[in-house]
Enzyme design. Structure first.
Site, short mmCIF file in Angstrom:
data_model
loop_
_atom_site.label_atom_id
_atom_site.label_comp_id
_atom_site.label_asym_id
_atom_site.label_seq_id
_atom_site.Cartn_x
_atom_site.Cartn_y
_atom_site.Cartn_z
CG ASP A 25 -1.93 -1.06 1.29
OD1 ASP A 25 -1.85 -1.93 0.45
OD2 ASP A 25 -2.90 -1.31 2.25
CE LYS A 130 -3.62 -4.33 1.24
NZ LYS A 130 -4.32 -3.51 2.16
CB CYS A 163 -2.34 -2.81 5.21
SG CYS A 163 -4.06 -2.00 5.19
C1 C5J Z 1 -3.10 0.49 5.73
C2 C5J Z 1 -4.70 1.63 6.83
N1 C5J Z 1 -2.53 0.39 4.33
N2 C5J Z 1 -3.81 2.10 7.57
N3 C5J Z 1 -4.32 1.29 5.63
O1 C5J Z 1 -2.35 0.10 6.48
O2 C5J Z 1 -6.07 1.93 6.92
#
Ligand code: C5J
Length: 222
Positions: A25, A130, A163
């Site tokens: 991400d 995702k 994540c």
């Molecule tokens: C991720 C989030 N990528 N913190 N998403 O960690 O909402």
């Protein structure tokens, strides 16, 4: 097999032919002002700061012939894969699907959903979209890893305790050996990052290993 001696809680034997580098991400929505992370009131500069380190590992991994998986958190434009419990929670400045400075927040295809240019995927690398925090939930990731005979996952990305950690735990339960690059991951909350690294390596590596990026790069074939 190359040994990473500096790995915690004990040395990690890297088998590059059966390993994937999984970058979680690294999207504009999490690391740039005006995105999802900022809309929740977070200081995104902490996350921006790891981009050069992540890029250094990515380039070394590619040069060594390793395979790369990128993930992106996001939802379909009709938000049919976004539970209302996720969209309605809290009091963010912008909710998932709202129009912000980088397009609709956390929606597939919008500018904010893109991976930052410095870490953009190249041909042959897998990109997993995702809808959840974990990269195995409602995605073809497990099937893709099995098809390539992958048994080890080396993780970088954001955020460490959300994540990244969720995906590591999912992977651990599916039998993968997991290593998190300590300086290739970051959280909006430094204490959460520190706690996550400790949680992963406690109890004899109950979730997996961690190691500094320099030690990983040194273990890659030239
Ligand atoms: C991720 C989030 N990528 N913190 N998403 O960690 O909402």
């Amino acid at each position: 097999m190359r040994l990473i001696d500096a790995a915690r809680p004990f040395p990690f034997g890297l088998d590059l032919a059966h390993a994937a580098l999984v970058i979680i991400d690294m999207q504009r929505d999490f690391v740039e002002p005006g995105g999802f992370g900022a809309s929740l009131g977070n200081d995104v500069t902490r996350l921006q700061a790891i981009i050069p380190t992540v890029r250094g590992v990515l380039e070394a991994w590619r040069a060594a012939g390793g395979w790369v998986v990128h993930t992106r958190e996001g939802h379909r434009p009709d938000l049919s894969d976004c539970p209302s419990a996720k969209r309605e929670r809290g009091q963010p400045m912008l909710r998932i699907g709202d129009l912000g400075p980088m397009g609709r927040v956390l929606v597939i295809g919008e500018p904010g959903h893109a991976i930052v240019p410095a870490l953009a995927p190249v041909a042959g690398e897998l990109v997993i979209d995702k809808p959840g925090k974990g990269a195995f939930y409602a995605t073809p990731l497990q099937q893709a890893l099995q098809q390539r005979g992958i048994t080890q996952l080396v993780f970088m990305g954001v955020t460490t305790e959300v994540c990244v950690q969720t995906t590591m735990r999912e992977a651990n339960d599916r039998g993968y050996e997991c290593l998190l690059v300590e300086d290739g991951t970051e959280s909006y909350f430094p204490e959460f990052k520190a706690a996550t690294l400790a949680m992963i390596t406690a109890q004899g590596g109950i979730v997996g290993w961690t190691a500094p990026s320099a030690a990983l790069i040194a273990a890659l074939p030239a």
